[in-house]
Every structure is written in C-alpha cells, then in structure tokens.
Design a protein around this motif. Structure first.
Motif, short mmCIF file in Angstrom:
data_model
loop_
_atom_site.label_atom_id
_atom_site.label_comp_id
_atom_site.label_asym_id
_atom_site.label_seq_id
_atom_site.Cartn_x
_atom_site.Cartn_y
_atom_site.Cartn_z
N ILE A 1 7.10 2.27 -6.46
CA ILE A 1 5.95 3.18 -6.48
C ILE A 1 6.19 4.11 -5.29
CG2 ILE A 1 3.47 3.39 -6.05
CD1 ILE A 1 4.13 2.48 -8.92
N SER A 2 6.30 5.38 -5.55
CA SER A 2 6.76 6.33 -4.55
C SER A 2 8.09 5.81 -4.01
CB SER A 2 5.71 6.53 -3.46
OG SER A 2 6.12 7.53 -2.56
N ASN A 3 8.19 5.46 -2.74
CA ASN A 3 9.46 4.97 -2.17
C ASN A 3 9.45 3.48 -1.91
OD1 ASN A 3 10.82 7.65 -1.67
ND2 ASN A 3 8.89 7.95 -0.59
N HIS B 1 0.86 -1.19 0.00
CA HIS B 1 0.00 0.00 0.00
C HIS B 1 0.89 1.23 0.00
CE1 HIS B 1 0.43 -0.59 4.54
NE2 HIS B 1 1.13 0.47 4.27
N VAL B 2 0.56 2.21 -0.77
CA VAL B 2 1.31 3.48 -0.81
C VAL B 2 0.27 4.58 -1.00
CG1 VAL B 2 3.04 4.82 -2.08
CG2 VAL B 2 3.32 2.35 -1.89
N PRO B 3 0.25 5.62 -0.17
CA PRO B 3 -0.79 6.63 -0.31
C PRO B 3 -0.89 7.22 -1.72
CG PRO B 3 0.49 7.02 1.69
CD PRO B 3 1.14 5.89 0.98
N ALA B 4 0.23 7.33 -2.42
CA ALA B 4 0.21 7.92 -3.77
C ALA B 4 -0.72 7.15 -4.72
CB ALA B 4 1.63 7.95 -4.34
N ASP C 1 -1.87 0.31 11.19
CA ASP C 1 -2.35 1.68 11.31
C ASP C 1 -1.14 2.60 11.21
OD1 ASP C 1 -4.65 3.49 12.38
OD2 ASP C 1 -2.97 3.93 13.71
N HIS C 2 -1.31 3.78 10.59
CA HIS C 2 -0.17 4.69 10.42
C HIS C 2 -0.28 5.92 11.32
CE1 HIS C 2 -0.06 2.31 6.68
NE2 HIS C 2 1.22 2.58 6.64
N GLY C 3 -0.94 5.78 12.48
CA GLY C 3 -1.01 6.92 13.40
C GLY C 3 -2.39 7.53 13.48
N SER D 1 9.95 -4.05 0.68
CA SER D 1 10.99 -3.22 1.28
C SER D 1 10.75 -1.73 1.00
CB SER D 1 12.38 -3.65 0.77
OG SER D 1 12.50 -3.51 -0.62
N HIS D 2 10.88 -0.93 2.02
CA HIS D 2 10.91 0.53 1.88
C HIS D 2 11.33 1.17 3.19
CE1 HIS D 2 6.72 -0.18 3.24
NE2 HIS D 2 6.46 1.11 3.37
N GLN D 3 11.91 2.33 3.05
CA GLN D 3 12.32 3.12 4.22
C GLN D 3 12.06 4.58 3.87
OE1 GLN D 3 15.51 2.01 6.58
NE2 GLN D 3 15.94 4.07 7.34
C1 DHB Z 1 4.80 5.13 1.44
C2 DHB Z 1 4.70 3.76 1.77
C3 DHB Z 1 3.95 3.34 2.86
O1 DHB Z 1 3.83 2.04 3.27
C4 DHB Z 1 3.27 4.26 3.63
O2 DHB Z 1 2.50 3.81 4.64
C5 DHB Z 1 3.37 5.62 3.33
C6 DHB Z 1 4.13 6.04 2.24
C7 DHB Z 1 5.57 5.60 0.25
O3 DHB Z 1 6.33 4.82 -0.37
O4 DHB Z 1 5.41 6.76 -0.13
#
Ligand code: DHB
Ligand code: FE
Length: 283
Positions: free
Chosen positions: A270-272, A12-15, A58-60, A195-197
């Motif tokens: 996708i995004s990061n 999942h990515v908000p974009a 949940d993201h906050g 993977s993402h940071q």
């Molecule tokens: C992104 C990825 C996520 O899992 C998230 O919760 C928020 C942003 C991202 O890649 O932009």
C-alpha cells in the motif's frame, strides 16, 4: 481492576486516509487491504474495549529534529488531528483517558522509564488511521467509541530504543493496565511498519520473508526479534520499517500470557509499505 482484552497491530500509511475520504474501499487496489479489517472489527464487536493504549511514532508533528523524546505519553483530555497535506477532512478528535494516562506515566517512571509527558499533543495518521479503520462509525457519528492514551516511541531520529527495550516498555504498560483501579476494558494498538523505506537508494524496499517471519514469531516466540540490533532491523525492514518497534512493545504487553491469534493479514504494497494486521488475545 481493568481488563486487558488483547492487541491489534496494524500498519499506517497516509494514503489510507485519502482512500477513506474518496471511498475507495471497493477499488481493486484497496479492496484486499480494507477487507482485512472486517475480521478485526468483528473481534472488537465481541470484546468491546472502552480505552485504547495506542503505541505509535510521531512523524515530525509534535517532535522534530530539534527535540526528540525516546518515549512519550499523552495525558491530554483530547487530541487534535493535524492535516498532513493530503487535503482530506480532519478526523474527529479522539477523547483522551486522562486517568489511565497518569497511571501509565506513574508506573513507567516507577519502572525507571524516563518518559516525556504531553498534556497537549497533536496526532497524525499513525493514531487517526487505526481508529478510522477499526471504528468507521466514529467519523460518521462524530465521536469515537473509545478513549485513547497515545504512547509514542521515537523511530524518526536515531538513536532509537532497542527492540528489547521496547518489549520491556510493553511489560511495564501491562503492569500499569492491570493495576489501574477501574473496571474498563483496555485494548492495546500498535501502529507502524511493516517493512518500508521511503527515501535513499533503497526507496521502495520491502522484505516479505522477514515480515512474515516476524509476524509469525509474535504468536509463540515473542522475543525472537530482540536478537537484532536496530542497525540490523533497518537493514532487514528498511529505514521506516523500524516502526515495527511498536509491534514489539505491544507484544511485550501480553508478554508471558498464552496468546491466541484471532486474525492475521499481510498485503504488499500500500503506497510504499508492506501492510500487516495482527489481532492477538489472551488464550
Ligand atoms: C508511508 C508509510 C509510512 O509509515 C508513513 O509514515 C508515511 C508514508 C508510505 O508508504 O507512503
Ligand atoms: Fe509511518
């Protein structure tokens, strides 16, 4: 007796919400990502789930740094989608399957999982985007064709539950689904990873070899990932890549059933985020 039809694990990515709102599905950046969901939707057309148990973080929105349950289960009749600041239209509110929620709560507690029960909860992109990607008609018609039970795993504030603990959560969810006295068809969705940071010195970090090995392991070596501590998983997958714990829990639901891979796709970025999609069904 309820029927477990399989699992769909997805990033999942908000974009993605922004791209859906702006109808960017054919845009060269987005096309490989969106096209991958066609096959998952074809599989859903055949398997016709009624209820979705959706493993997410949940993201906050519901839980912030002051209060953070390790595991929580939604038991609400509906879940309001909260705005995440992208200015995109709110998605249609999914209906909750309250009966399965309580059956899951009772089963998890009987299996000694000390969960938080939420009779009211907001949902963020981790729940709304898989629905929008898998049932685009839901947003157009004003109703999703499935009811949901959101099951939340903390991957936001350390310490997180271990991969083996999340796998066992999945095994307990399986007991709940299979003992639910109802003839509806149940799908499990995992939402998170790969993977993402998003922050710190390694912002933008992606580990394709690790992601592909992890996705492959889920087909026939489902506990391979449990060799790693969460510190090692953050090292390997990034600080937000730890969201892959949702995929581990979803695989724990299928557990020792022989599984068949119906669809797998991996696309960076996708995004990061390294985005993965995996559809598994009992063989
Ligand atoms: C992104 C990825 C996520 O899992 C998230 O919760 C928020 C942003 C991202 O890649 O932009
Ligand atoms: Fe996330």
């Amino acid at each position: 007796m309820a029927h477990l039809i399989g699992s769909i694990s997805t990033s999942h990515v908000p974009a993605i919400g922004g791209a859906l709102a702006r109808q960017k599905q054919q845009d060269p950046y987005w096309k490989p990502f969106f096209d991958a969901y066609d096959q998952a939707r074809d599989w859903l057309a055949q398997t016709r789930p009624d209820v979705v148990v959706i493993l997410h973080n949940d993201h906050g929105l519901n839980f912030f740094l002051d209060k953070m349950p390790t595991f929580s289960v939604g038991a609400a009749p509906s879940y309001q989608t909260a705005d995440e600041g992208w200015g995109i239209p709110a998605l249609v509110e999914p209906r909750g399957c309250v009966d399965l929620s309580w059956h899951i709560v009772e089963t998890l507690v009987a299996d000694e999982f000390d969960i938080t029960t939420c009779q009211e909860a907001l949902i963020d992109h981790a729940v709304s985007l898989p629905l929008a990607l898998l049932w685009p008609e839901g947003q157009q018609s004003g109703a999703w064709p499935v009811e949901i039970v959101p099951v939340c795993i903390n991957t936001v504030l350390a310490p997180y539950p271990s991969a083996s603990r999340c796998y066992r959560l999945g095994q307990s969810l399986r007991r709940a689904i299979e003992s639910w006295d109802d003839d509806r068809r149940v799908l499990v969705i995992a939402s998170g990873g790969l993977s993402h940071q998003l922050d710190g010195e390694r912002a933008g970090f992606i580990n394709k070899p690790f992601d592909l090995q992890f996705m492959g392991s889920l087909v026939d070596d489902p506990t391979w990932i449990t060799q790693y501590s969460n510190e090692e998983l953050v090292e390997l997958a990034g600080t937000q890549g730890i969201e892959l714990l949702m995929w581990v829990a979803a695989r724990g639901v299928l557990d020792d059933m022989p599984v068949r891979k119906r669809h797998a796709h991996y696309h960076v970025p996708i995004s990061n985020t390294a985005t993965g999609l995996l559809v598994l069904e009992p063989a």
